[in-house]
Design an enzyme around this catalytic site. Structure first.
Site, PDB file in Angstrom:
ATOM      1  N   HIS A 207       0.824  -1.210   0.000  1.00  0.00           N
ATOM      2  CA  HIS A 207       0.000   0.000   0.000  1.00  0.00           C
ATOM      3  C   HIS A 207       0.855   1.256   0.000  1.00  0.00           C
ATOM      4  O   HIS A 207       2.064   1.235   0.281  1.00  0.00           O
ATOM      5  CB  HIS A 207      -0.949   0.008   1.201  1.00  0.00           C
ATOM      6  CG  HIS A 207      -0.280   0.053   2.543  1.00  0.00           C
ATOM      7  ND1 HIS A 207       0.179   1.219   3.117  1.00  0.00           N
ATOM      8  CD2 HIS A 207      -0.001  -0.932   3.430  1.00  0.00           C
ATOM      9  CE1 HIS A 207       0.691   0.964   4.296  1.00  0.00           C
ATOM     10  NE2 HIS A 207       0.613  -0.348   4.522  1.00  0.00           N
ATOM     11  N   CYS A 225       3.510  -4.777   6.527  1.00  0.00           N
ATOM     12  CA  CYS A 225       3.083  -4.478   5.163  1.00  0.00           C
ATOM     13  C   CYS A 225       4.268  -4.037   4.302  1.00  0.00           C
ATOM     14  O   CYS A 225       5.351  -3.753   4.811  1.00  0.00           O
ATOM     15  CB  CYS A 225       2.021  -3.376   5.168  1.00  0.00           C
ATOM     16  SG  CYS A 225       0.426  -3.893   5.845  1.00  0.00           S
TER      17      CYS A 225
END
Length: 250
Positions: A207, A225
């Site tokens: 992201h 992440c």
């Protein structure tokens, strides 16, 4: 033969005639019940997906004979393709291909009398290198973009392995409570995220992370992440498909 013995003999004969099934045209056969009714198959009919996309069959009732259900499912592209089976509960069967699916190919899924077809895209493969802090994307076997990235910091390491993109989100709220970190913890967060691709149901995403641009390309600072700069994240979002693989390694 006295009357008692005769009755006993007749009783035994009747019992044997019921226990032994006759043969021939008049034989009675008992069929096992068929697989549970299919609620859905993904990829859906006509879908275009990435080359690591699994095939999932969801049932409208619990499956009691898993082995039979697995044998009833076939994925072909001319010839049957090798793969492995897994279950999520008793109503969801997933077939995962051995390696990548061929790119730009049409596949047929058969389960009983249910038949669907889907296609693969050109093959968008991402390589996330946690040692060099880079995220490299290939299309059709050619490298098209290498981006600085930041992955999981010590204690929150990004898991290694190959993961297909499960979902895509233009906007998404990242809440640390979903991975077990309270908001009032020094590690807690509640962030409006953008350009996100889910890699695991446990909360690993690729992201946009404008807050870590200074660390991207030189250190790992995320909670697991894969952080990209906004421009790189939006480019990846526009070009990746659900089912495209991300290979994460050191």
């Amino acid at each position: 033969m006295n009357i008692v013995a005769r009755h006993l003999f007749l009783a035994i004969a009747v019992a044997l005639s019921l226990a032994v099934a006759p043969t021939g045209a008049n034989a009675m056969t008992i069929d096992r019940p068929g697989p549970a009714p299919v609620a859905s198959v993904t990829p859906s009919d006509g879908a275009v997906v990435g080359i690591a996309h699994p095939v999932t069959v969801r049932f409208s009732a619990a499956v009691t004979d898993r082995a039979r259900a697995e044998k009833s499912l076939s994925v072909t592209a001319g010839d049957p393709l090798p793969g492995s089976y897994s279950w999520r509960g008793d109503r969801e069967l997933t077939w995962t291909p051995s390696g990548y699916l061929p790119a730009n190919t049409t596949f047929t899924v058969n389960f009983g009398d249910r038949r669907t077809q889907f296609d693969t895209n050109v093959g968008v493969i991402a390589d996330a290198n946690m040692s060099t802090h880079t995220f490299t994307v290939s299309m059709g076997g050619l490298v098209v973009r290498t981006m600085p990235a930041s992955m999981g910091k010590p204690g929150y390491e990004t898991p290694t392995g190959t993961y297909p993109v499960l979902e895509k989100f233009r906007n998404l709220i990242f809440d640390s409570r979903t991975i077990g970190i309270p908001l009032d913890s020094p590690e807690g967060y509640l962030i409006d995220g953008e350009w996100a691709e889910r890699l695991t149901w446990g909360g690993v995403f690729v992201h946009s992370a404008p807050w870590s641009v200074g660390q991207q390309g030189n250190s790992n600072v995320s909670h697991g992440c894969i952080n990209l700069a906004p421009g790189d994240a939006s480019w990846y979002y526009e070009n990746v498909g659900v089912g495209d693989p991300v290979n994460i390694h050191w």
